[in-house]
Write an enzyme that holds these catalytic residues in place. Structure first.
Site, mmCIF file in Angstrom:
data_model
loop_
_atom_site.group_PDB
_atom_site.id
_atom_site.type_symbol
_atom_site.label_atom_id
_atom_site.label_comp_id
_atom_site.label_asym_id
_atom_site.label_seq_id
_atom_site.Cartn_x
_atom_site.Cartn_y
_atom_site.Cartn_z
ATOM 1 N N ARG A 199 -5.863 -18.618 3.650
ATOM 2 C CA ARG A 199 -5.040 -19.470 4.513
ATOM 3 C C ARG A 199 -5.679 -19.699 5.885
ATOM 4 O O ARG A 199 -5.503 -20.770 6.482
ATOM 5 C CB ARG A 199 -3.663 -18.812 4.681
ATOM 6 C CG ARG A 199 -2.705 -19.490 5.623
ATOM 7 C CD ARG A 199 -2.101 -20.763 5.077
ATOM 8 N NE ARG A 199 -1.440 -20.604 3.798
ATOM 9 C CZ ARG A 199 -0.612 -21.510 3.284
ATOM 10 N NH1 ARG A 199 -0.348 -22.629 3.944
ATOM 11 N NH2 ARG A 199 -0.066 -21.312 2.098
ATOM 12 N N GLY B 75 0.623 -11.758 2.285
ATOM 13 C CA GLY B 75 1.278 -12.021 1.012
ATOM 14 C C GLY B 75 0.800 -13.322 0.394
ATOM 15 O O GLY B 75 -0.314 -13.786 0.645
ATOM 16 N N HIS C 132 1.613 -16.471 0.859
ATOM 17 C CA HIS C 132 1.269 -17.559 1.779
ATOM 18 C C HIS C 132 -0.118 -17.338 2.355
ATOM 19 O O HIS C 132 -0.927 -18.268 2.453
ATOM 20 C CB HIS C 132 2.329 -17.637 2.886
ATOM 21 C CG HIS C 132 2.378 -18.942 3.609
ATOM 22 N ND1 HIS C 132 1.644 -19.191 4.743
ATOM 23 C CD2 HIS C 132 3.091 -20.081 3.375
ATOM 24 C CE1 HIS C 132 1.897 -20.417 5.180
ATOM 25 N NE2 HIS C 132 2.768 -20.984 4.360
ATOM 26 N N CYS C 133 -0.426 -16.097 2.732
ATOM 27 C CA CYS C 133 -1.737 -15.779 3.314
ATOM 28 C C CYS C 133 -2.867 -15.950 2.306
ATOM 29 O O CYS C 133 -3.988 -16.315 2.681
ATOM 30 C CB CYS C 133 -1.753 -14.342 3.832
ATOM 31 S SG CYS C 133 -0.624 -14.013 5.194
ATOM 32 N N MET C 134 -2.598 -15.659 1.035
ATOM 33 C CA MET C 134 -3.652 -15.661 0.019
ATOM 34 C C MET C 134 -3.928 -17.039 -0.560
ATOM 35 O O MET C 134 -4.726 -17.163 -1.491
ATOM 36 C CB MET C 134 -3.292 -14.700 -1.123
ATOM 37 C CG MET C 134 -3.354 -13.237 -0.737
ATOM 38 S SD MET C 134 -3.190 -12.134 -2.163
ATOM 39 C CE MET C 134 -1.471 -12.413 -2.619
#
Length: 412
Positions: A162, A397, A399-401
């Site tokens: 992200r 999580g 969203h970050c990945m």
């Protein structure tokens, strides 16, 4: 430039996404270096690989095209200009040290495309580099620096795709990241957009250049959300600075890419390093948030001043009200990460507010945050769980990945 790539909301149908699987870089994590590499613990890498593959499979099951960074990078270095550009920017005295630049470059140029991609992400230690090439200087470096000395650093935070680049409507930013442990990541993602056959000549770059020194202007994609109707949310956080936000806002306005940038002024905490660690969308009119942080966020908005510059004003009402009004909604459904103060803090640490949408009302979330996931389901949200025991050790999580590359707009 007309382009098929673009992210036009946080919740519209996700069409294409870039991820980066755990691998060699995570095998480099040790109790003595994980802190410097921004992880809170070492990973059980085999399980992390399994759980990440499961996440990719669950996205593909929903019709998402998932592209993986190691594969993209191997295909990028297969393009001679792409390989040269990466090595020109990575194999330099400031990184390698005088006396070994030519030797390291020659070694890397001799690797297969796949091995080179693995090495660029996974790192190259002084103890792996052949003695027959490194000579006496390499021997001295080994003796002086020990096993944790790298000619190319491992980049375990590539797991969190992200941050390095973010698609804002019809273009992308190439982000100068906050921590030194992550600076090289943007070189690699930029090379993919510049030289990979699927992207070369087809990408609008709004802002950023990883070959330049940006000083205090740092931007990370976990703070950036193109929510629709010409609005962009940006967290002013531990890792994204006002210097970068103001420059990006001016550029987006100049290029007609956005009409308003809403800034969320956040405390500078590791547990809330990005806006998406405390606030994400679950549906077109539903957000999940960590109240202990979000209820204290002050919102400000940049808009064009009509003279080629920007104007900044404080927004009235709460942050959630500001977002609701910007989208023209009469009501925003709010789900708070659940439980008492202890449970909320644990859930926050375990990325419980870090959802990513497959489509409106369908989200991916870590399995361990059972209380909050139940609250989402009671609100009518379909929660697809992914295993977070290993993947979350760098505090990120779903969203970050994920780095969405194509996502549909939502009709507000």
């Amino acid at each position: 430039m007309e382009t098929k790539f673009g992210v036009h909301s946080e919740v519209g149908q996700l069409r294409k996404v870039m991820v980066c699987a755990p691998g060699r870089a995570h095998q480099r994590l040790t109790p003595s270096n994980c802190d410097a590499l921004l992880f809170d613990d070492v990973l059980w890498v085999d399980n992390a690989k399994r759980d990440h593959f499961d996440f990719m499979t669950k996205m593909r099951d929903r019709g998402v095209e998932v592209v993986e960074m190691h594969n993209l990078l191997a295909e990028t270095v297969a393009v001679p200009e792409g390989k040269k550009w990466i090595l020109d920017n990575q194999v330099v005295p400031n990184q390698i040290g005088l006396g070994l630049v030519d030797e390291v470059r020659s070694y890397l140029e001799g690797l297969s495309n796949r091995d080179l991609a693995e090495t660029l992400i996974g790192g190259l230690s002084t103890h792996e580099f052949p003695e027959s090439i490194g000579g006496e200087q390499l021997e001295l470096i080994r003796d002086a620096a020990g096993v944790n000395e790298y000619l190319l650093p491992p980049l375990p935070n590539t797991l969190y795709t992200r941050d390095t680049t973010c698609w804002i409507y019809g273009g992308v930013t190439q982000n100068p990241l906050y921590w030194p442990a992550r600076h090289e990541e943007t070189i690699l993602t930029t090379s993919i957009y510049k030289f990979h056959p699927d992207f070369a000549g087809k990408v609008n770059v709004w802002w950023g250049d990883p070959t330049k020194d940006w000083g205090l202007a740092t931007l990370e994609g976990g703070d950036v959300m193109p929510i629709g109707k010409g609005n962009v949310l940006i967290g002013m956080s531990e890792r994204t600075s006002r210097q970068a936000i103001s420059q990006l806002a001016a550029t987006l306005f100049e290029k007609g890419a956005a009409e308003r940038v809403i800034v969320a002024a956040m405390p500078k905490l590791r547990a809330a390093m990005h806006l998406d660690t405390v606030f994400t969308f679950a549906d077109r009119d539903c957000v999940l948030l960590y109240p202990d942080i979000v209820n204290g966020i002050e919102a400000f908005s940049y808009r064009p001043d009509g003279k080629g510059g920007v104007e900044l004003h404080k927004d009235k009402g709460t942050f959630v009200e500001t977002v609701r009004d910007a989208l023209g909604l009469k009501k925003m459904r709010v789900v708070e990460t659940g439980g008492n103060a202890y449970m909320r803090e644990r859930t926050q640490w375990d990325s419980g507010a870090n959802l990513v949408c497959a489509s409106p009302g369908v989200v991916y979330a870590y399995d361990r945050n059972t209380y909050t996931n139940t609250l989402l389901r009671k609100e009518g949200i379909e929660v697809i769980t992914i295993i977070g025991a290993e993947l979350g050790r760098g505090r990120g999580g779903g969203h970050c990945m994920t780095c969405p590359i194509i996502r549909d707009a939502v009709d507000y």
